[in-house]
Enzyme design. Structure first.
Site, PDB file in Angstrom:
ATOM      1  NE  ARG A   1      15.777  -0.269 -28.186  1.00  0.00           N
ATOM      2  CZ  ARG A   1      15.060  -0.365 -27.080  1.00  0.00           C
ATOM      3  NH1 ARG A   1      15.183   0.519 -26.120  1.00  0.00           N
ATOM      4  NH2 ARG A   1      14.212  -1.347 -26.906  1.00  0.00           N
TER       5      ARG A   1
ATOM      6  CG  ASN B   1      11.236   5.154  -6.241  1.00  0.00           C
ATOM      7  OD1 ASN B   1      11.791   5.023  -5.156  1.00  0.00           O
ATOM      8  ND2 ASN B   1      10.698   4.130  -6.891  1.00  0.00           N
TER       9      ASN B   1
ATOM     10  N   GLY C   1      24.641  -2.014 -19.820  1.00  0.00           N
ATOM     11  CA  GLY C   1      23.931  -3.281 -19.607  1.00  0.00           C
ATOM     12  C   GLY C   1      22.574  -3.052 -18.966  1.00  0.00           C
TER      13      GLY C   1
ATOM     14  CG  HIS D   1      16.591  -3.538 -10.323  1.00  0.00           C
ATOM     15  ND1 HIS D   1      15.899  -3.694 -11.512  1.00  0.00           N
ATOM     16  CD2 HIS D   1      16.753  -4.791  -9.816  1.00  0.00           C
ATOM     17  CE1 HIS D   1      15.679  -4.977 -11.721  1.00  0.00           C
ATOM     18  NE2 HIS D   1      16.177  -5.661 -10.700  1.00  0.00           N
TER      19      HIS D   1
ATOM     20  CG  ASP E   1      26.707  -0.632 -16.895  1.00  0.00           C
ATOM     21  OD1 ASP E   1      25.551  -1.049 -17.140  1.00  0.00           O
ATOM     22  OD2 ASP E   1      27.575  -1.339 -16.348  1.00  0.00           O
TER      23      ASP E   1
ATOM     24  CG  ASP F   1      18.317  -3.618 -14.131  1.00  0.00           C
ATOM     25  OD1 ASP F   1      18.129  -2.393 -14.158  1.00  0.00           O
ATOM     26  OD2 ASP F   1      17.444  -4.455 -14.429  1.00  0.00           O
TER      27      ASP F   1
ATOM     28  N   GLY G   1       5.340   6.944 -10.324  1.00  0.00           N
ATOM     29  CA  GLY G   1       6.207   8.006  -9.815  1.00  0.00           C
ATOM     30  C   GLY G   1       6.292   8.101  -8.302  1.00  0.00           C
TER      31      GLY G   1
ATOM     32  CG  LEU H   1      18.680   5.309 -20.773  1.00  0.00           C
ATOM     33  CD1 LEU H   1      19.332   6.090 -19.640  1.00  0.00           C
ATOM     34  CD2 LEU H   1      17.718   6.197 -21.546  1.00  0.00           C
TER      35      LEU H   1
HETATM   36  C1  GRF Z   1      10.269   0.680  -8.795  1.00  0.00           C
HETATM   37  O1  GRF Z   1       9.972  -0.483  -8.089  1.00  0.00           O
HETATM   38  C2  GRF Z   1      11.662   0.642  -9.387  1.00  0.00           C
HETATM   39  O2  GRF Z   1      12.532  -0.144  -8.640  1.00  0.00           O
HETATM   40  C3  GRF Z   1      11.427   0.032 -10.736  1.00  0.00           C
HETATM   41  O3  GRF Z   1      10.176   0.542 -11.152  1.00  0.00           O
HETATM   42  C4  GRF Z   1       9.389   0.875 -10.017  1.00  0.00           C
HETATM   43  C5  GRF Z   1       8.951   2.306 -10.188  1.00  0.00           C
HETATM   44  O4  GRF Z   1       8.054   2.701  -9.204  1.00  0.00           O
HETATM   45  N1  GRF Z   1      12.530   0.368 -11.614  1.00  0.00           N
HETATM   46  P1  GRF Z   1       7.518   4.189  -9.126  1.00  0.00           P
HETATM   47  O5  GRF Z   1       6.971   4.577 -10.486  1.00  0.00           O
HETATM   48  O6  GRF Z   1       8.633   5.088  -8.667  1.00  0.00           O
HETATM   49  O7  GRF Z   1       6.416   4.113  -8.105  1.00  0.00           O
END
Ligand code: GRF
Length: 198
Positions: free
Chosen positions: A62, A14, A140, A106, A138, A142, A12, A90
């Site tokens: 799912r 981000n 797909g 990503h 979307d 990424d 977490g 998703l």
């Molecule tokens: C990130 O590098 C993101 O790009 C990828 O998963 C990682 C998540 O990191 N989808 P965090 O849990 O936010 O530290």
């Protein structure tokens, strides 16, 4: 204020960047993890954000898993959703409920290196530049329209951990920015192109 729901599966960082940078016009309404006990849940609680754990193993399909999450997000009156290290694909059940309102981060310059091992794949391929991408989700993997992207040079001594750490620093800048742009209504979609105005 636009209410943001954040989906996580791990540490977490981000999510932490969004909570600490406090993008204008954005309130984190709830955090949902499909994995119990992850650090990201602690990050949310520290900031007083409501958390939920929905284990995907507990859903018969799912679609049922997605429907459970949609229900929770709707109960939290969420306007839009950030996938911040959420390691599940998703289904249309989710994407139709939050059409053009789901954003993912990503760790590569898409469309290069989609999938779960983007940093490793970039190193193995030998590219000299990789980066981070924030995009709409979307159906797909990424593949959705790109909102923001920034490059990170690859250095000779890099291993996966060192490179991922530098990519994440960039993620922590562009993720809060992207949610702020969304919340202020400044993102316009023209085919696959996303324009940020104002
Ligand atoms: C990130 O590098 C993101 O790009 C990828 O998963 C990682 C998540 O990191 N989808 P965090 O849990 O936010 O530290």
């Amino acid at each position: 204020m636009k209410r943001l729901g954040v989906l996580i599966s791990g540490k977490g960082s981000n999510l932490r960047a969004v909570l600490e940078k406090k993008p204008r016009g954005v309130e984190v309404a709830c955090v949902i993890s499909n994995v119990p006990g992850v650090l990201g849940l602690e990050v949310a609680r520290t900031h007083g954000v409501e958390t939920h754990v929905i284990r995907h193993q507990d859903s018969p399909s799912r679609e049922a898993f997605d429907a459970t999450i949609v229900k929770l997000l709707e109960a939290s009156r969420v306007d839009f959703v950030l996938l911040a290290g959420f390691m599940r694909l998703l289904t249309p059940v989710f994407l139709n409920a939050f059409s053009r309102r789901v954003i993912n981060v990503h760790p590569s310059l898409l469309p290069a290196f989609p999938g779960a091992h983007a940093v490793r794949d970039a190193l193995l391929y030998g590219v000299k530049v990789t980066g981070a991408t924030v995009h709409f989700v979307d159906e797909g993997t990424d593949t959705g329209p790109i909102i923001l992207q920034r490059a990170v040079p690859i250095e000779d001594g890099d291993d996966e951990a060192a490179l991922h750490a530098r990519v994440q620093k960039i993620e922590h800048e562009i993720v809060p920015l992207a949610v702020e742009l969304w919340a202020s209504g400044r993102l316009a979609l023209d085919g696959r192109r996303v324009r940020a105005h104002g």
